[in-house]
Design an enzyme around this catalytic site. Structure first.
Site, mmCIF file in Angstrom:
data_model
loop_
_atom_site.group_PDB
_atom_site.id
_atom_site.type_symbol
_atom_site.label_atom_id
_atom_site.label_comp_id
_atom_site.label_asym_id
_atom_site.label_seq_id
_atom_site.Cartn_x
_atom_site.Cartn_y
_atom_site.Cartn_z
ATOM 1 N N SER A 1 16.000 67.652 12.385
ATOM 2 C CA SER A 1 16.337 68.798 13.231
ATOM 3 C C SER A 1 16.552 68.369 14.687
ATOM 4 C CB SER A 1 15.283 69.895 13.122
ATOM 5 O OG SER A 1 14.092 69.545 13.771
ATOM 6 N N ARG B 1 8.941 54.557 11.095
ATOM 7 C CA ARG B 1 8.542 53.142 11.061
ATOM 8 C C ARG B 1 8.206 52.668 12.470
ATOM 9 N NH1 ARG B 1 8.298 51.396 6.187
ATOM 10 N NH2 ARG B 1 9.500 52.723 4.813
ATOM 11 N N GLU C 1 11.080 70.857 21.515
ATOM 12 C CA GLU C 1 11.626 69.513 21.277
ATOM 13 C C GLU C 1 13.153 69.556 21.332
ATOM 14 O OE1 GLU C 1 10.096 67.392 17.852
ATOM 15 O OE2 GLU C 1 8.173 68.412 17.991
ATOM 16 N N ASN D 1 12.038 58.140 22.325
ATOM 17 C CA ASN D 1 11.350 58.751 21.187
ATOM 18 C C ASN D 1 10.904 60.157 21.587
ATOM 19 O OD1 ASN D 1 10.056 58.918 18.607
ATOM 20 N ND2 ASN D 1 8.094 58.554 19.631
ATOM 21 N N LEU E 1 8.491 49.964 15.026
ATOM 22 C CA LEU E 1 9.397 48.834 15.223
ATOM 23 C C LEU E 1 8.643 47.667 15.869
ATOM 24 C CD1 LEU E 1 12.333 51.060 16.440
ATOM 25 C CD2 LEU E 1 12.356 49.671 14.344
ATOM 26 N N HIS F 1 7.876 62.863 20.755
ATOM 27 C CA HIS F 1 6.544 62.901 20.148
ATOM 28 C C HIS F 1 5.977 64.314 20.309
ATOM 29 C CE1 HIS F 1 2.712 61.377 18.751
ATOM 30 N NE2 HIS F 1 2.141 62.084 19.699
#
Ligand code: GRF
Length: 204
Positions: free
Chosen positions: A16, A94, A177, A110, A96, A112
């Site tokens: 989304s 994942r 977000e 990112n 990295l 969060h």
């Protein structure tokens, strides 16, 4: 027209936030263009969603590789082939490697679902409720080798309301977000272009 930063979105799930980034990047005023969506999971719902929204989307199936290094090499190859300048992690599950993160330093974002530095890691909505927090929210940050600890670009707060369950709280946060991630990507793309005009070419 001013060239826009070539951006890839890495997902593992429903996508989304990826969808919000693609929609925002449709505006001619937006400083980044979503060129590519990659998922480590071929079953991610975000892959067909990206294609429906007109963006190339591919799985790089983690399980098909012998380990993290081989998986990350495949990611890098695909990102390089598409001349990607910015990477957005959006529900990418994942962790990295430090070497991968270092190569994308200052160019990987990112999102969060907490008000970092509070509630790093997983299950943030459950933990916000369990801790009885009055306020919760989301954060967009640059990715560094330390998990959920990079420089913060944007944050949005929401109240935790009486009677909230995880689903209600998650939905309230998710709405924010979808608002702040496009804003942060646009801001990063603008600042990279200002710092390194050659990154995005010369618009004459
Ligand atoms: C979002 O809550 C994001 O903050 C977290 O994972 C979730 C991904 O949701 N990192 P979606 O795939 O973008 O819908």
């Amino acid at each position: 027209m001013i060239p826009r930063a070539r951006t890839a979105v890495l997902i593992s799930g429903r996508g989304s936030n990826m969808g919000a980034l693609i929609e925002a990047a449709r505006s001619p005023d937006f400083s980044a263009e979503i060129m590519l969506v990659l998922s480590d999971d071929p079953a991610a719902g975000g892959l067909p969603l990206a294609r429906k929204l007109g963006v190339a989307a591919e799985a790089i199936d983690f399980r098909a590789y012998t380990g993290k290094a081989a998986f990350e090499a495949a990611l890098e190859t695909r990102l390089a082939a598409a001349s990607i300048e910015i990477v957005c992690l959006a529900g990418f599950m994942r962790v990295l490697s430090a070497a991968f993160v270092e190569r994308w330093k200052g160019r990987m974002l990112n999102i969060h679902p907490s008000l970092l530095p509070n509630l790093r890691g997983l299950n943030t909505h459950e933990r916000a409720l369990a801790e009885g927090l009055a306020e919760h929210g989301c954060t967009v940050h640059l990715v560094t080798a330390e998990l959920d600890a990079g420089p913060i670009l944007a944050q949005a707060r929401v109240p935790v309301l009486p009677g909230d369950d995880v689903a209600a709280l998650a939905a309230r946060v998710l709405k924010e977000e979808h608002r702040i991630y496009p804003w942060a990507l646009d801001a990063l793309a603008r600042s990279l272009r200002a710092a390194l005009p050659s990154l995005s070419g010369d618009d004459g």
